[in-house]
Write an enzyme that holds these catalytic residues in place. Structure first.
Site, PDB file in Angstrom:
ATOM      1  N   ALA A  94       1.061  -1.335   0.015  1.00 44.58           N
ATOM      2  CA  ALA A  94      -0.060  -0.034  -0.104  1.00 44.58           C
ATOM      3  C   ALA A  94       0.846   1.255   0.055  1.00 44.58           C
ATOM      4  CB  ALA A  94      -0.834  -0.372   1.198  1.00 44.58           C
ATOM      5  N   SER A  95       1.018   2.039  -0.942  1.00 44.20           N
ATOM      6  CA  SER A  95       1.971   3.235  -1.228  1.00 44.20           C
ATOM      7  C   SER A  95       1.555   4.099  -0.095  1.00 44.20           C
ATOM      8  CB  SER A  95       1.684   3.503  -2.630  1.00 44.20           C
ATOM      9  OG  SER A  95       2.057   2.548  -3.524  1.00 44.20           O
ATOM     10  N   ALA A  96       2.590   5.018  -0.009  1.00 43.43           N
ATOM     11  CA  ALA A  96       2.459   5.878   0.937  1.00 43.43           C
ATOM     12  C   ALA A  96       1.346   7.079   0.439  1.00 43.43           C
ATOM     13  CB  ALA A  96       3.880   6.835   1.071  1.00 43.43           C
ATOM     14  N   TYR A 239       8.235   3.378  -6.710  1.00 41.68           N
ATOM     15  CA  TYR A 239       7.275   2.167  -6.799  1.00 41.68           C
ATOM     16  C   TYR A 239       8.112   0.898  -6.943  1.00 41.68           C
ATOM     17  CZ  TYR A 239       2.847   4.937  -6.317  1.00 41.68           C
ATOM     18  OH  TYR A 239       2.039   5.854  -6.102  1.00 41.68           O
TER      19      TYR A 239
END
Length: 380
Positions: A94-96, A239
């Protein structure tokens, strides 16, 4: 989706990210991140510390991590290792939130536009896109069937039903084209032309450009009527790499004749710690990938830089820095003199006046991609 649900952490997260207003702020308030984060993950803080978060063991800590501006690793080694093992390659996350918001700003998606998302991941960004343009207009592609299945379940729980595809996002989704926006949530070194081909003229493509040398870069492209896309690098974006573009492991030397021991007066940290503009220039001029690490060894402090040719695993180099050394050791394997090429490219960038990332751009055509300085007529 119950948009009326009050989650105190949402406002704190928006405040932490910085000024967020308009449709993106509305999406953050309506699409709650905790609905899309698995019960167990690795919270990766900006200071590079990592800790295990477990909703069942410590729900308060888990919720605090979810509503902090931090990425949360949700898969190791393509699912072969359990997250609880804490050891393995990060392969889904879950990306920042700040990174997610920045890419959405660059994307500029509006209600009714058709969006292709490459990399469904947890489903949170797909959910935000559904709120921005309408679920019927969102197509999201995920290569990992397990990750895709979990995202589909979470989206359905949130009463959102975008068009979900299990497959290689590099292929896009031709049957749902043309797209007005293409939103990519995995690092790419080579931009697949399918994304340009499936985009409407004037469409925007936003992606993390990760050539492998130094830092990664956000890239915002706009397509034209002749099938060309032009764009610039508006900032930082990092990413995990698209699976089909992950670097291949280097091979060991074939024999003594395949390796060379040299020395250099150039401090490898000068190259490794150079600004983003230098990273872009060196990557474009050489195609070389690099990474470095600082660590103590039996002789004291050591900084080691690794260089490799992504297209030829047999060409690589190691450069070691040690305190008080007048010259530094270079160990090269294969036919390409990688260290020489990298230093030549770096000093070429210096001779241009050390241009920053904002002065570079990229052109993408059916024949390939070219990075340029200031103007598409000045390719590197």
């Amino acid at each position: 989706m119950n948009g009326a649900e009050i989650v105190p952490g949402v406002e704190a997260l928006i405040a932490e990210i910085g000024p967020v207003d308009g449709p993106i702020a509305s999406a953050l308030r309506a699409v709650h991140r905790h609905r899309f984060v698995p019960p167990v993950g690795l919270a990766h803080a900006p200071d590079d510390t990592v800790r295990l978060i477990d909703r069942d063991a410590d729900p308060a800590d888990w919720m605090a991590a979810v509503y902090t501006d931090t990425s949360i690793v949700t898969q190791l080694d393509d699912g072969r290792s359990a997250v609880e093992d804490l050891d393995g390659d990060y392969t889904s996350s879950a990306s920042a939130p700040s990174t997610v918001v920045e890419l959405l700003r660059w994307l500029g998606a509006e209600r009714g536009q058709r969006v292709l998302e490459v990399g469904t991941g947890t489903g949170w960004t797909a959910a935000l896109l559904c709120h921005l343009v309408g679920a019927a207009n969102v197509t999201s592609v995920e290569i990992d069937p397990v990750v895709a299945g979990q995202a589909a379940w979470r989206l359905a729980e949130a009463e959102l039903r975008p068009h979900l595809v299990v497959g290689d996002g590099a292929d896009g989704c031709a049957e749902r084209a043309p797209f007005d926006r293409v939103h990519v949530t995995c690092g790419v070194r080579t931009i697949p032309y399918a994304w340009v081909r499936q985009a409407r003229p004037g469409a925007v493509i936003v992606l993390p450009y990760s050539p492998g040398f130094g830092t990664s870069h956000g890239l915002r492209l706009v397509t034209t009527r002749d099938g060309t896309a032009y764009g610039r690098f508006p900032g930082f974006a990092s990413y995990m790499m698209m699976r089909s573009q992950r670097p291949r492991p280097v091979r060991p030397p074939r024999g003594p004749e395949d390796r060379r021991h040299l020395t250099t007066r150039v401090d490898p940290r000068t190259i490794a710690h150079a600004p983003a503009g230098a990273d872009l220039a060196v990557a474009a001029l050489t195609g070389v990938a690099c990474h470095g690490s600082a660590e103590p060894d039996e002789d004291g402090d050591l900084y080691r830089m690794w260089l490799s040719d992504p297209e030829e695993p047999g060409s690589w180099a190691v450069v070691d820095w040690r305190p008080d050394a007048e010259e530094y050791e270079v160990f090269q394997v294969g036919d390409r003199p990688l260290w020489d090429e990298v230093t030549d490219a770096y000093f070429r960038w210096v001779s241009w006046g050390e241009p920053g990332r904002e002065r570079f751009g990229m052109t993408v055509t059916a024949d390939g991609q070219r990075v340029w300085l200031d103007d598409p007529g000045r390719p590197l």
